[in-house]
Every structure is written in structure tokens, then in C-alpha cells.
Design an enzyme around this catalytic site. Structure first.
Site, mmCIF file in Angstrom:
data_model
loop_
_atom_site.group_PDB
_atom_site.id
_atom_site.type_symbol
_atom_site.label_atom_id
_atom_site.label_comp_id
_atom_site.label_asym_id
_atom_site.label_seq_id
_atom_site.Cartn_x
_atom_site.Cartn_y
_atom_site.Cartn_z
ATOM 1 N N THR A 121 -16.700 42.930 66.003
ATOM 2 C CA THR A 121 -17.393 43.816 66.952
ATOM 3 C C THR A 121 -17.484 45.099 66.519
ATOM 4 O OG1 THR A 121 -15.989 42.322 68.679
ATOM 5 C CG2 THR A 121 -16.698 44.209 69.366
ATOM 6 N N CYS A 133 -6.853 59.660 48.518
ATOM 7 C CA CYS A 133 -6.916 58.271 48.775
ATOM 8 C C CYS A 133 -6.086 58.050 47.462
ATOM 9 C CB CYS A 133 -8.333 57.988 48.711
ATOM 10 S SG CYS A 133 -9.516 58.225 49.733
ATOM 11 N N HIS A 171 -15.546 61.214 58.962
ATOM 12 C CA HIS A 171 -14.394 62.168 59.189
ATOM 13 C C HIS A 171 -14.491 63.218 58.059
ATOM 14 C CE1 HIS A 171 -12.927 59.470 55.989
ATOM 15 N NE2 HIS A 171 -12.433 60.355 55.511
#
Length: 408
Positions: free
Chosen positions: A251, A337, A211
Site C-alpha cells: 500500500t 547507517c 529525510h
């Protein structure tokens, strides 16, 4: 109209990236890459083709590419994986429990190191020089026989300053010590800045997030140099299935991986260095015109799409970034963050990066981080400066009224 000047926290998804992802986000595609039927085989083939493509860009083996959820997971994977490998050594005398870490590293490096301190590891935090740079000549004095890892980011996410990564990695390799290099902000320049092995030939691990380069959120990569990835095998961070060499079960995110790899390919072909430098110099001119040189840089950024500006001589605000947010201007006070922790019940909780530079509370409160993306324009900068001037004028009027009230 809102203006986004916080690209160091996130970037818009490039239309070409979204186009590449789209076929794998529809009802026409289904498949778990670990399944043995045709649907699973197709998913696996797509992932492995993307892995081979980005491995060529990073000039390494596909077996040295690990797809993750982002740089945070990748950094944790390396730090905790190496630590676990040391703890598993039967002979405690052979365990290496010393880590060297820049004091201005991202929280995804600092906080795992703090966790390891609780387990008996010793972490040496290296303070930066005046320009926010971690110097090799200083760091080498802290290398010991039991040093397990050296963590040093390529480009600081709050300052835009660079560290002497190549020299530090050279010194570490002579003692067979791995180095972890967070390249999350480095890759935003594009072009040659994605050639990690050429830039830092003796570094061990490189991490980045999709990103930050106009790819989807929730996807990232760990790139290993030579055979360093062998140190992490059997010491996976997320234990489950055998995905990604057993380093992270779960997955695989086919659409996300395709999107990130497309973003990597595009960024490797496009360079934004000159574009960002032009915006940086334009910003400097406009700030000098508006504030007469009283706005100062907390560090001179070598990567000029990330700028930390100190307005404490001009504006006295509890949070200048919040003032701008209320006006539709998206900037940061520090790393996104960590921004939710800026204010705590106990009061002010400053950026650890700005604190490491020795800034006062007033300076930190009146610091903003501006970061450009490829869609940033000079008009955006004009609007930013205009709003800063207005905040300054309102601030001066408030101070004047407070002074008159006190005199009464």
C-alpha cells in the site's frame, strides 16, 4: 542546549512540508490507491499528481519515477533487479555478472554487491584517489564485456567529495552499461543540484531519500533516465501487488509521498551552496585559531556541508564522536547507517570509507564527520570548537597524570 551537526544522517522536517502532509494524516482522509471506490481513486490521483510534479523537476517522464522507502531500497532495487534479470537469461554465456563499484559507496550499495558475490557475481571495488574521488580514467580500465552495472555516488556521505560521475556515465553509455548514481547527499545543496539529467545526462538511475532534504523519513525515490527502467520490469525487489510498475508491492504511503514531493519542490527553488560555503570557511578559521592547523581534513569537500575532520594529532580518544555526544553535540564518526557497528565483540570495526583512504585506527577513532543543515548557525560552530578545546585539555591532563604515575 544540544547542537545538531549531523545533517548528512537526517534533517528536520520543514514546517511547510509538514503542513502539506497534515491533511493526509487525519481521520478525514482514508484510501488505498489501488481501490476502485472514490476513496481509493482520490488517493491514486494525489499520488499521480505528485509524481507528475516531481517528474517536471527531474525533467523526465512520470513513468520514470518510482516511489520507495528511501535510497537504500532504491539502490537495492536497481542492483538486485538487474542481477536477477541476468540470472533469468537462459543462455548463461549471455549473462553479465561483473559489477564495478566505488570502494567508498554507501552501505546500501556495498552490501547488496557483497550479497551478489555469494551468487557468483564478480565485483570490482575501485579505491578512491587522495581526495576521496573516484576518477573516470581509472575506472574505465576495469570495464569489461560482461560488466552489468557501474555504481558511483555523486557526493560521498562521509567526506563531501565528489566523483567524476558525468565522465563515468559517458564511458558506460558508449558500451550500453547502466550506471547507478546515489544522489542522496547531492540534493542537500538544493537548486540546480536536483537537475540530475543536466548534471549527468548519460547516467541511468538516480536515487535519494526524503529525510536528507527536510522531508519525512521512510520515503525516497528512484528516478530513471530514458528507458532504463524497462530493465527492472518483472524483476521487482518487493513482490506483491502491482504498485509502482510492479517493482514494489504494498500500500502506498500517501502522506509520506506528498511530504517528500513537497520537499523536492521547495529544494528545487532554494539553494544552500553559498550558505554552506560560508559556514565551512568560518569553521576552518575557528579550528585554525583553536588548534593551529593541527586539525586536518581527510578530504577537501567539494560539497562543503559535509566535512571529515581528523584530530589525531591533537586528541587521543577511543571515540571522539562519542565524547562530543556526551556533551550534547551531535556529530558522526562515519555514516550513521554503519555507526552501530563501530564497536563489535571482536573489537574495532572502522569506517570502510576512511579505511579506503588509508587512515590508521588512531586517525579513524579521532575523526568526526560534521554536516550542516539550513538551520546550522555560526554559534553552533563556536560551541563545537569550544567543546573540542575542552576535550583536548582534559585529554592532555589525563596523559600527564598517566605519565607521572608511570614514573613513580
Amino acid at each position: 542546549m544540544d547542537i545538531f551537526l549531523d545533517a548528512a544522517s537526517n534533517t528536520p522536517v520543514d514546517k511547510r512540508v509538514f503542513k502539506a502532509m497534515k491533511p493526509y494524516l487525519s481521520e478525514d482522509f482514508v484510501g488505498n490507491s489501488r481501490s476502485i471506490h472514490n476513496f481509493g481513486i482520490k488517493a491514486s490521483e494525489i499520488i499521480e499528481e505528485e509524481r507528475r510534479d516531481v517528474a517536471k523537476i527531474f525533467e523526465t517522464s512520470p513513468f520514470n519515477i518510482v516511489f520507495t522507502s528511501g535510497a537504500t531500497e532504491s539502490n537495492n532495487m536497481v542492483i538486485k533487479g538487474l542481477a536477477y534479470a541476468e540470472l533469468c537469461k537462459e543462455n548463461k554465456k549471455e549473462q553479465r555478472r561483473h559489477i564495478i563499484c566505488g570502494a567508498t559507496e554507501h552501505d546500501s550499495v556495498i552490501n547488496p554487491c557483497k550479497q551478489l558475490e555469494k551468487l557468483g557475481f564478480e565485483v570490482q571495488y575501485i579505491r578512491p584517489g587522495a581526495n576521496g574521488r573516484i576518477c573516470a580514467d581509472i575506472l574505465k580500465n576495469y570495464i569489461r564485456k560482461d560488466t552489468m552495472l557501474i555504481c558511483v555516488m555523486a557526493v560521498n556521505n562521509e567526506l563531501g567529495s565528489t566523483n567524476e560521475v558525468a565522465k563515468i556515465a559517458d564511458q558506460a553509455s558508449l558500451r550500453n552499461i547502466p550506471t547507478l548514481v546515489d544522489c542522496t547527499q547531492l540534493v542537500s545543496y538544493g537548486g540546480d543540484y536536483l537537475h540530475f539529467k543536466k548534471l549527468f545526462p548519460h547516467a541511468s538511475f538516480f536515487t535519494f531519500s526524503s529525510h536528507k532534504i527536510y522531508g519525512p523519513e521512510g520515503v525516497g525515490c528512484l528516478v530513471a533516465n530514458d528507458n532504463w527502467l524497462d530493465l527492472l520490469k518483472n524483476n521487482g525487489l518487493v513482490v506483491g501487488g502491482a504498485q509502482e510498475l510492479g517493482l514494489r508491492g504494498g500500500t502506498m504511503n500517501v502522506a509520506g509521498i506528498v511530504g517528500m514531493c513537497e520537499a523536492v519542490k521547495l529544494m528545487s527553488q532554494e539553494s544552500y551552496k553559498e550558505y554552506y560555503e560560508n559556514l565551512y570557511y568560518y569553521l576552518q578559521v575557528k579550528l585554525n585559531e583553536a588548534f593551529g592547523g593541527k586539525c586536518k581534513l581527510n578530504a577537501v569537500p567539494e560539497h562543503r556541508n559535509i566535512i571529515s575532520l581528523n584530530f589525531s594529532q591533537i586528541i587521543n580518544s577511543d571515540s571522539l564522536a562519542m565524547d562530543l555526544a556526551m556533551r550534547g553535540i551531535g556529530v558522526s564518526a562515519a555514516s550513521a547507517c554503519d555507526s552501530e557497528h563501530d564497536e563489535t565483540e571482536g573489537g574495532f570495526n572502522p569506517s570502510h570509507v576512511l579505511s579506503a583512504l588509508g587512515l590508521t585506527e588512531k586517525e579513524i577513532r579521532n575523526t568526526i564527520r560534521i554536516s550542516f543543515c539550513k538551520y546550522t548557525t555560526k554559534k553552533d560552530i563556536d560551541q563545537l570548537v569550544l567543546q573540542l578545546q575542552d576535550i583536548k585539555e582534559i585529554n592532555e591532563k589525563i596523559l600527564q597524570l598517566e605519565g607521572e604515575t608511570n614514573n613513580d
